[in-house]
Design a protein around this motif. Structure first.
Motif, PDB file in Angstrom:
ATOM      1  N   PHE A 191       0.835  -1.205   0.000  1.00  0.00           N
ATOM      2  CA  PHE A 191       0.000   0.000   0.000  1.00  0.00           C
ATOM      3  C   PHE A 191       0.868   1.253   0.000  1.00  0.00           C
ATOM      4  O   PHE A 191       0.576   2.213  -0.711  1.00  0.00           O
ATOM      5  CB  PHE A 191      -0.967   0.018   1.201  1.00  0.00           C
ATOM      6  CG  PHE A 191      -2.310  -0.541   0.894  1.00  0.00           C
ATOM      7  CD1 PHE A 191      -3.337   0.269   0.430  1.00  0.00           C
ATOM      8  CD2 PHE A 191      -2.564  -1.894   1.049  1.00  0.00           C
ATOM      9  CE1 PHE A 191      -4.590  -0.242   0.140  1.00  0.00           C
ATOM     10  CE2 PHE A 191      -3.809  -2.425   0.766  1.00  0.00           C
ATOM     11  CZ  PHE A 191      -4.830  -1.607   0.303  1.00  0.00           C
ATOM     12  N   PHE A 192       1.926   1.254   0.809  1.00  0.00           N
ATOM     13  CA  PHE A 192       2.787   2.432   0.853  1.00  0.00           C
ATOM     14  C   PHE A 192       3.392   2.689  -0.526  1.00  0.00           C
ATOM     15  O   PHE A 192       3.445   3.835  -0.985  1.00  0.00           O
ATOM     16  CB  PHE A 192       3.891   2.286   1.903  1.00  0.00           C
ATOM     17  CG  PHE A 192       4.682   3.550   2.077  1.00  0.00           C
ATOM     18  CD1 PHE A 192       4.237   4.541   2.936  1.00  0.00           C
ATOM     19  CD2 PHE A 192       5.852   3.766   1.362  1.00  0.00           C
ATOM     20  CE1 PHE A 192       4.939   5.728   3.075  1.00  0.00           C
ATOM     21  CE2 PHE A 192       6.557   4.949   1.500  1.00  0.00           C
ATOM     22  CZ  PHE A 192       6.100   5.928   2.360  1.00  0.00           C
ATOM     23  N   ARG A 193       3.829   1.642  -1.183  1.00  0.00           N
ATOM     24  CA  ARG A 193       4.398   1.805  -2.535  1.00  0.00           C
ATOM     25  C   ARG A 193       3.328   2.345  -3.489  1.00  0.00           C
ATOM     26  O   ARG A 193       3.599   3.235  -4.291  1.00  0.00           O
ATOM     27  CB  ARG A 193       4.960   0.493  -3.050  1.00  0.00           C
ATOM     28  CG  ARG A 193       5.508   0.672  -4.475  1.00  0.00           C
ATOM     29  CD  ARG A 193       6.199  -0.524  -4.990  1.00  0.00           C
ATOM     30  NE  ARG A 193       7.576  -0.490  -4.507  1.00  0.00           N
ATOM     31  CZ  ARG A 193       8.446  -1.448  -4.719  1.00  0.00           C
ATOM     32  NH1 ARG A 193       8.090  -2.530  -5.365  1.00  0.00           N
ATOM     33  NH2 ARG A 193       9.676  -1.352  -4.291  1.00  0.00           N
ATOM     34  N   TYR A 194       2.115   1.833  -3.385  1.00  0.00           N
ATOM     35  CA  TYR A 194       1.034   2.315  -4.255  1.00  0.00           C
ATOM     36  C   TYR A 194       0.733   3.792  -3.969  1.00  0.00           C
ATOM     37  O   TYR A 194       0.620   4.599  -4.882  1.00  0.00           O
ATOM     38  CB  TYR A 194      -0.236   1.469  -4.069  1.00  0.00           C
ATOM     39  CG  TYR A 194      -1.378   1.978  -4.924  1.00  0.00           C
ATOM     40  CD1 TYR A 194      -1.452   1.643  -6.264  1.00  0.00           C
ATOM     41  CD2 TYR A 194      -2.336   2.832  -4.393  1.00  0.00           C
ATOM     42  CE1 TYR A 194      -2.476   2.143  -7.067  1.00  0.00           C
ATOM     43  CE2 TYR A 194      -3.358   3.333  -5.182  1.00  0.00           C
ATOM     44  CZ  TYR A 194      -3.429   2.983  -6.516  1.00  0.00           C
ATOM     45  OH  TYR A 194      -4.435   3.488  -7.316  1.00  0.00           O
ATOM     46  N   TRP A 195       0.623   4.142  -2.676  1.00  0.00           N
ATOM     47  CA  TRP A 195       0.338   5.535  -2.309  1.00  0.00           C
ATOM     48  C   TRP A 195       1.438   6.456  -2.820  1.00  0.00           C
ATOM     49  O   TRP A 195       1.176   7.564  -3.263  1.00  0.00           O
ATOM     50  CB  TRP A 195       0.197   5.672  -0.796  1.00  0.00           C
ATOM     51  CG  TRP A 195      -1.010   4.991  -0.230  1.00  0.00           C
ATOM     52  CD1 TRP A 195      -2.222   4.814  -0.826  1.00  0.00           C
ATOM     53  CD2 TRP A 195      -1.117   4.394   1.061  1.00  0.00           C
ATOM     54  NE1 TRP A 195      -3.079   4.148   0.015  1.00  0.00           N
ATOM     55  CE2 TRP A 195      -2.421   3.874   1.184  1.00  0.00           C
ATOM     56  CE3 TRP A 195      -0.236   4.250   2.127  1.00  0.00           C
ATOM     57  CZ2 TRP A 195      -2.866   3.233   2.324  1.00  0.00           C
ATOM     58  CZ3 TRP A 195      -0.673   3.602   3.271  1.00  0.00           C
ATOM     59  CH2 TRP A 195      -1.983   3.102   3.354  1.00  0.00           C
ATOM     60  N   GLY A 196       2.685   5.995  -2.763  1.00  0.00           N
ATOM     61  CA  GLY A 196       3.805   6.787  -3.277  1.00  0.00           C
ATOM     62  C   GLY A 196       3.711   6.989  -4.774  1.00  0.00           C
ATOM     63  O   GLY A 196       3.965   8.082  -5.287  1.00  0.00           O
TER      64      GLY A 196
END
Length: 184
Positions: A115-120
């Protein structure tokens, strides 16, 4: 000339200093202050201080970084709520919403990293090195997830995981597909 008062108060006239120690009554303080300012030409300009309205000093240190900032760097409440809802719903769909945050490898932490990678990639979070404390605060406060470990240890752990960039391919694809399904 030094004047010594009860309860440990000292008036050092030579240096114009006043040292008050211990518990001094209001009457004793008035006497001390009257003598202190008796020969002071500037005493007429002194103002009384209202200490009944105590203010809380600002917290020491820097301001906590938020995970989803608005254009002013403050917490974007609406975006944070939306991302928390999306994240928690994803966890429910994959039957991991009851798991506690820990420093062990598992689907929950793989999902956090994905999720963090996607949000980034979508520009929702600050670019660069992730802030483990802001991620942990988001998971605890906004997503209401429980923790098995301390906040600091989890923040350090998840930050290292994100920096390492090792994302389970299936979890990464699952998160991306899930988020795209919400947009369209």
């Amino acid at each position: 000339m030094n004047a010594y008062y009860g309860d440990g108060a000292v008036h050092n006239d030579h240096h114009k200093e006043l040292t008050i120690g211990g518990n001094v009554s209001a009457d004793a303080l008035e006497q001390i202050m009257a003598k202190y300012f008796a020969d002071d030409m500037d005493s007429a300009r002194c103002k009384t201080v209202d200490d009944t309205k105590k203010s809380t000093p600002p917290a020491a240190g820097r301001t906590a970084e938020v995970l989803f900032p608005d254009k002013n760097g403050e917490k974007d409440v609406n975006l944070t709520r939306r991302m928390a809802d999306d994240f928690v719903n994803y966890l429910k769909l994959h039957h991991i919403s009851k798991e506690q945050l820990s420093t062990s490898d598992g689907l929950l932490n793989q999902s956090v990293v994905a999720f963090f990678r996607y949000w980034g990639s979508q520009g929702y979070v600050y670019p660069g090195t992730p802030n483990g404390a802001s991620i942990t605060r988001f998971l605890k406060e906004d997503c209401q997830l429980e923790m098995k470990v301390t906040t600091k240890s989890y923040g350090d752990y998840i930050r290292r995981k994100i920096i390492a960039g090792h994302i389970d391919v299936d979890v990464g694809v699952s998160v991306e597909d899930y988020m795209k399904s919400l947009e369209g």
